[in-house]
Design a protein around this motif. Sequence first.
Motif, short mmCIF file in Angstrom:
data_model
loop_
_atom_site.label_atom_id
_atom_site.label_comp_id
_atom_site.label_asym_id
_atom_site.label_seq_id
_atom_site.Cartn_x
_atom_site.Cartn_y
_atom_site.Cartn_z
N SER A 105 0.84 -1.19 0.00
CA SER A 105 0.00 0.00 0.00
C SER A 105 0.88 1.24 0.00
O SER A 105 2.11 1.16 0.17
N LEU A 106 0.26 2.40 -0.15
CA LEU A 106 0.99 3.66 -0.05
C LEU A 106 1.64 3.78 1.33
O LEU A 106 2.78 4.24 1.46
N VAL A 107 0.92 3.32 2.36
CA VAL A 107 1.44 3.41 3.72
C VAL A 107 2.68 2.53 3.89
O VAL A 107 3.69 2.96 4.45
N SER A 108 2.62 1.30 3.40
CA SER A 108 3.77 0.41 3.55
C SER A 108 4.97 0.90 2.74
O SER A 108 6.12 0.83 3.20
N MET A 109 4.71 1.44 1.55
CA MET A 109 5.80 1.99 0.73
C MET A 109 6.44 3.19 1.44
O MET A 109 7.67 3.32 1.50
N THR A 110 5.60 4.05 2.02
CA THR A 110 6.11 5.22 2.72
C THR A 110 6.88 4.82 3.97
O THR A 110 7.91 5.43 4.31
N THR A 111 6.41 3.78 4.65
CA THR A 111 7.10 3.29 5.84
C THR A 111 8.51 2.83 5.50
O THR A 111 9.48 3.14 6.20
N MET A 112 8.63 2.07 4.40
CA MET A 112 9.95 1.58 4.00
C MET A 112 10.83 2.72 3.50
O MET A 112 12.04 2.76 3.75
N MET A 113 10.22 3.68 2.81
CA MET A 113 10.97 4.87 2.39
C MET A 113 11.55 5.60 3.60
O MET A 113 12.71 6.02 3.60
N ALA A 114 10.71 5.76 4.63
CA ALA A 114 11.15 6.45 5.84
C ALA A 114 12.30 5.70 6.51
O ALA A 114 13.24 6.30 7.02
N CYS A 115 12.22 4.36 6.49
CA CYS A 115 13.29 3.54 7.05
C CYS A 115 14.60 3.82 6.32
O CYS A 115 15.63 4.09 6.94
N TYR A 116 14.56 3.76 5.00
CA TYR A 116 15.76 4.03 4.21
C TYR A 116 16.28 5.45 4.46
O TYR A 116 17.48 5.68 4.66
N ALA A 117 15.36 6.41 4.42
CA ALA A 117 15.76 7.82 4.56
C ALA A 117 16.38 8.09 5.93
O ALA A 117 17.38 8.80 6.03
N ASN A 118 15.81 7.50 6.98
CA ASN A 118 16.32 7.74 8.33
C ASN A 118 17.75 7.23 8.50
O ASN A 118 18.52 7.80 9.29
N TYR A 119 18.09 6.19 7.76
CA TYR A 119 19.42 5.60 7.92
C TYR A 119 20.35 5.95 6.75
O TYR A 119 21.35 5.28 6.51
N GLY A 120 20.01 7.02 6.04
CA GLY A 120 20.91 7.55 5.03
C GLY A 120 20.94 6.80 3.71
O GLY A 120 21.79 7.07 2.86
N MET A 121 20.01 5.86 3.53
CA MET A 121 19.97 5.09 2.28
C MET A 121 19.06 5.82 1.29
O MET A 121 17.98 5.37 0.91
N ILE A 122 19.52 7.01 0.89
CA ILE A 122 18.67 7.92 0.12
C ILE A 122 18.36 7.36 -1.27
O ILE A 122 17.25 7.54 -1.79
N GLY A 123 19.34 6.70 -1.89
CA GLY A 123 19.11 6.13 -3.21
C GLY A 123 17.99 5.10 -3.19
O GLY A 123 17.11 5.10 -4.06
N GLU A 124 18.00 4.21 -2.18
CA GLU A 124 16.96 3.19 -2.06
C GLU A 124 15.60 3.84 -1.80
O GLU A 124 14.57 3.40 -2.35
#
Length: 630
Positions: A191-210
């Motif tokens: 869902s949009l929520v699950s995609m955003t959750t994983m995006m936030a995970c990547y972004a918080n830990y500096g995995m900006i490309g992912e």
Amino acid sequence: MSSTATNVFIPGLTSLPTRRSSTTYHHYPDPGKLALVLIDKSKSVNHFHQIHAFIYRHNLHDHHIIIFKLQRSYSSLGHLHRSLTLFNQTPNPDVFFYSSIIHAHTLKNLHSQALLFYVQMLTQGITPNAFTISSILKSCPLQPAQLIHGHAIKFGFDSQLYVRTCLVDVYARGGDVWAARKLFDVMPERSLVSMTTMMACYANYGMIGEARVLFDELEERDIVCWNVMIDGYTQHGFQNEGLRLFRRMLKAKVRPNQVTVVAVLSACGQIGALDSGRWVHAYIVNNRIEINVYVGTALIDMYSKCGSLEDARLVFERIDNKDVVAWNAMIGGYTMHGFGQDALHLYKKMTGLGFKPTDITFIGVLSACAHTGLLKEGWSFFHLMKDKYGIEPKVEHYGCIVNLLGRAGHVEEAFEVVKNMKIEQDSVLWGTLLGACRLHGNMSLGEKIAEFLVDRGVADSGTYILLSNIYAAARDWVGVARVRTLMIKEGVEKEHGCSSIEVNNKVHEFIAGDMRHPKSEEIYTMLEDMNDWLKDHGYSPQTDVVLHDLGEEQKKQSLEVHSEKLAIAFGLISTKPGATIRIVKNLRVCPDCHAVIKLISKISCRKIVMRDRNRFHHFENGSCSCGDYW
């Protein structure tokens, strides 16, 4: 009023819709049905108080559905204590009651209590449902969440989209990115929520490309996913990309909220993009985004970091109901610009109004003392922090004291402070002490500190660079070579100086000797003109600051193409006569550049504002706001 009444009137509920009348409820001979209707229609706590009284008057307090809905309603309005009272008075609460009270506690960030209710439910033999699992996961630290993950698998809820999304989130919050990614990759649907959750995970830990890959895969984007991506860029050194994405969001007709503008203002502040920051401020005003204390503090921080302390002060004065965070931002603004007395005056005004200072307040106040050489006052504030306000000094506070002592030439005393600290020193603190050794030519202490850090394996690139600079300042080229050999061996790379300037809402970056800019030819022509101006005013390059074993002429050429001089040359050819030039540099400005910029400000009749790693310098008519004490 009897329980068989057919026409029921409850004061205060006249605004609720009825079938025929605004003041009476017809055709509800059953008080229980009426109570359920009233609970569904009501939206204020006063209404619920009256409904609560009506329920007890009609002996409906044992009606599970009614009490459950009333409990949930109190929680939704933030009255957790009333919700909890109802729960405790309910005989044999079922899974719905437990799920509701767990959810209510997670909304208040009462994580431990939520876990206790979950354990209590299990001990009473009540099986959780998917909502219970997802609610408790929202409040979980990683270790208990791993156990609840097992429960989700046991009860068959782990494959449900909402539960799986919560599992991804809890592993991401706990720092287990691998587990979060593994769960996300095998989700049967996203869902949009699950995609955003994983995006936030990547972004918080500096995995900006992912994070960006997931962002680009989204067919529809809400404001939350835009905010996650913009803030991710901003927090991990890609401020320009964050600003570009913000402009793209506006083109997509997505209306920003307070979270968006705070992230964008942070990006502007970090790179010193004043024009862009002013544009965002105008956008906030024109689109009636509330400038509450949260947004106002972000504006203060942005204007301060972009060099416009006047604008920061105007925003500060217009904020209603200022909190201590807003006061701290303004104190920090004065401090970074070197206006120590103004910062201390604001501190006294803040405490005089009854605000209790925080550890952040004292970082600002102690830094103000360090920038202005107020040694006695600095020590006084350091002791006041603990003795009056009960704030234990952190490594940042010790860093301010070490900086204060080091700048004042009390390097040995600063070393004693570091040695006698009750908390562990960090690399920034040691770097501050090494910087003081370099500033005052204390090579023996600098060597001792550097060797200590290398032996303990905690030396970073700054340690090696500062030690190399100490040797170079003493013309000990053998020592310099030894340090550089060690740097190569340890794989340590030197941070290169970089200066940036914003012109027409675009940030231009320069490194020393840079030839990449489209206007390089014009920039170097202006650089030659600047050198001629300096010679006419009797200026000689301070070649002693060049920390390389070069000939005198090579040292002069090296100084001429420092990044800040290239940025200023570009500013002179790209802005109107008389306009202020604003520069941001990632390292401490060197003494030669500092002296040159003072003269250029006088010759060109321009105000030049520079933010280096340590502070702001306001150059005007041949002098600097720092008083040459930096």
